[in-house]
Design an enzyme around this catalytic site. Structure first.
Site, PDB file in Angstrom:
ATOM      1  N   GLU A  38       0.875  -1.166   0.000  1.00 59.06           N
ATOM      2  CA  GLU A  38       0.000   0.000   0.000  1.00 59.06           C
ATOM      3  C   GLU A  38       0.918   1.222   0.000  1.00 59.06           C
ATOM      4  OE1 GLU A  38      -2.301   0.821   3.533  1.00 59.06           O
ATOM      5  OE2 GLU A  38      -3.644   2.169   2.438  1.00 59.06           O
ATOM      6  N   ARG A 267       6.249 -12.518   9.285  1.00 53.34           N
ATOM      7  CA  ARG A 267       6.898 -11.255   8.964  1.00 53.34           C
ATOM      8  C   ARG A 267       8.236 -11.187   9.681  1.00 53.34           C
ATOM      9  NH1 ARG A 267       2.659  -7.359  10.151  1.00 53.34           N
ATOM     10  NH2 ARG A 267       4.153  -5.918   9.255  1.00 53.34           N
ATOM     11  N   LYS A 277       4.625   0.389  10.361  1.00 52.80           N
ATOM     12  CA  LYS A 277       4.557   1.653   9.633  1.00 52.80           C
ATOM     13  C   LYS A 277       4.146   2.792  10.558  1.00 52.80           C
ATOM     14  CE  LYS A 277       3.725   0.278   4.855  1.00 52.80           C
ATOM     15  NZ  LYS A 277       2.730   0.247   3.763  1.00 52.80           N
TER      16      LYS A 277
END
Length: 558
Positions: A38, A267, A277
């Site tokens: 994104e 992850r 983020k």
RNA sequence: AGGGAUGUGGCCAAGUGGUAAGGCAUCUGGUUUUGAUCCAGUGUACCGCAGGUUCGAAUCCUGCCAUCCCUGCCA
């Protein structure tokens, strides 16, 4: 020699096993992956893991890999990020298939798919507000209950949804929901929202739309449209897989055996840094770091500025592997990867980071002499460089002690000999400290020891580095260390409280004259100190960022 | 008894019924004009725990424990 299409051995992992089975069973003839960020922030080393996985798989299996911007939420996204992401992926050494894709390319397709679900009685327009929706959803223990709008007739839903698109409703007034199962143990199956109303200008589609699809609806369809075979994402999407499958199973065009399937891997968590983020944004916005490309940041652009190489990052990704275990990777693995690469390719040079003066009192010439030193001692093909030796030199404060502490000490001390790297053996005779605290060491050199050991057979084990004073170039050194002082800052109530106050130390010293022309981002090894590269943001003066120190087995044992 | 996942040496991670790969780290030697590199060597891993099946289990079955994820009109 590798044959043209032969790829290097890679570690096996569960995804490769799945691909091998899918290829063997003819479910797919070839593989197609995608990297779907994104555009709402800069890429970090966790993304690098995913990029290496997706693009690496495509390379190894001679398949394809798309770059796709998952841009379904215009409120959070920005063109700045779509540009930085492309830059970072290419810098890492990968090229996507064709043009970059955007989920927004498929907005019309999503809309038609929504209509199909509506017509099948599988989606409805719901006028419950956000709070009511939460109430109706139930919780982990209790089932939810049906929205009063759940049984609206398909024709009416179609008209309502068309009105949504036309802008007839206010933001938040209604959403399109999938009609699945309000009692499901998968919360994401309790009639999830598919579309919401946002009067927001989109960076790709402008004001063409006022309804935007949710991730769960857009992602699976985007994968299917692009012919993705293996849709790889992180563990937190495991529950969402049921929704991914539900959507594709209920759309006529995509309900086929070769449709995409989602697989989840863990992850990356790296010690002494943060990867979310939100936290990365906070570091930038609160000026806790210089910006997204601050060399202490785990962002691709930060690591690039720090001196990390694409090859090292790819190697790192390979070393840590792919699995489904929640893990915390030690910094040591990253550092080993960058040292391995830089040890091989970085030209050697000398830099004195914390200088003190050394005067060679028996040096006869007023002018310095030239010495040719190897650019890389293990690689003669890299040639020789010119360095200078003369009466006045700089050495590092850490390499001199008036009194040697013990017989293991190999550096310079009064009455002791040491080799000056690439030059002569010297002996320190005395030292003076002026009222400013500046030390000057006085000593002598053995003129017969250039490029050879003393003829009398005495052993001089210590080697220290130096720069000749008259030709030295002043330089700034930025010594970086871990950003946080605890291994897992994310566990802290306030991660800003555990920032490492010494994550950056600035020093002023000297480098060899040839480094005045050092290109930006070129890696060098300052012998005995570490790997550095010239800062890419600084336009005036010589500034070197320390990428990583050399492995130091000496300090650890003290 | 909500559901979904995961548990293999300090950290990653192979292994999918035949008796525990590899990398990083550690430690020990050797080489060395970088206390680097390089080379050689270095670990009793109760394979989360407890039972069971089997000639044989990290791998199959049962129970338990621990950790992570899920109740955005974020992704």
């Amino acid at each position: 020699m590798n044959k043209p299409h032969e790829t290097p051995e890679r570690p096996v992992n569960f995804i490769r096993n799945i691909i091998n089975e899918d290829l063997a069973s003819q479910k797919h003839q070839t593989i197609y992956t995608r990297f779907p960020p994104e555009p709402n922030g800069y890429l970090h080393i966790g993304h690098a893991k995913s990029i290496c996985l997706n693009f690496g798989l495509a390379q190894d299996y001679q398949g394809r890999c798309n770059l796709r911007f998952d841009d379904t939420n215009p409120a959070k996204e920005d063109l700045e990020y779509v540009e930085s992401i492309q830059r970072d992926v290419q810098w890492l050494g990968f090229q996507w298939e064709g043009q970059p894709r955007y989920s927004s390319d498929y907005f019309e397709h999503f809309y038609q798919s929504a209509l199909e679900l509506i017509d099948k009685g599988l989606a409805y327009v719901c006028f419950l507000n956000a709070d009511e929706t939460r109430e109706y959803r139930g919780n982990l223990k209790e089932p939810g209950k049906a929205s009063p709008y759940r049984d609206t007739a398909p024709q009416e839903n179609r008209a309502l949804f068309e009105k949504m698109r036309a802008g007839a409703f206010k933001e938040g007034e209604c959403v399109l929901k999938a009609k699945i199962d309000m009692a499901s143990s998968f919360m994401c199956l309790r009639d999830p929202a598919l579309y919401r109303i946002r009067f927001e200008t989109h960076h790709q589609t402008g004001d063409a739309w006022c309804i935007y699809p949710m991730y769960d609806f857009a992602h699976c369809i985007s994968d299917a449209i692009e012919g993705i075979t293996h849709s790889l994402c992180t563990l937190e999407f495991q529950d969402n897989r049921r929704l991914y499958d539900w959507v594709l199973d209920n759309l006529a065009a995509f309900n086929r055996p070769d449709r995409p399937h989602q697989y989840e891997f863990s992850r990356l968590n790296l010690e002494y840094t943060v990867m979310s983020k939100r936290k990365l944004h906070q570091l930038v916005n609160e000026r806790l770091v210089e910006g997204w490309d601050d060399p202490r940041m785990p962002t691709i652009s930060g690591m690039r500025r720090r001196g990390y190489t694409p090859a090292a990052l790819r190697d790192f990704a390979e070393r840590i592997g792919i699995s489904k275990v929640d893990s915390m990777t030690e910094m040591g693995i990253l550092e080993a990867a960058i040292r391995d690469d830089l040890n091989r390719v970085a030209p050697r040079t000398m830099g004195v980071i914390d200088p003190i003066k050394l005067v060679i009192e028996n040096y006869p010439n007023p002018e310095p002499e030239v010495i040719f030193a190897p650019v890389h001692p293990q690689n003669e093909a890299m040639g020789k460089r010119e360095i200078f030796f003369g009466r006045e030199l700089y050495i590092d404060r850490a390499d001199f002690l008036e009194v040697a502490p013990d017989n293991k000490y190999q550096r310079l001390a009064i009455g002791k000999e040491a080799r000056l790297r690439n030059a002569y053996i010297i002996k320190a005779e005395r030292c003076e400290t002026d009222d400013q605290g500046r030390i000057t060491v006085y000593g002598s050199y053995d003129a017969a020891t250039l490029g050879k050991n003393p003829a009398d057979g005495r052993k001089v084990k210590g080697v220290i580095h130096f720069v000749e004073a008259s030709r030295a170039q002043a330089a700034e050194f930025r010594l970086y260390d871990r950003l946080f002082c605890v291994p897992n800052p994310s566990k802290e109530a306030d991660f800003a409280q555990v920032l490492n106050p010494n994550s950056l130390q600035v020093k002023h010293g000297f480098v060899e004259p040839a480094l005045a022309q050092a290109p930006v981002e070129q890696a060098y090894q300052f012998e005995r100190e570490g790997y550095f590269c010239r800062d890419s943001r600084t336009t005036d003066g010589l500034v070197f960022n320390r990428t990583v120190t050399l492995k130091d087995t000496w300090q650890q044992s003290v």
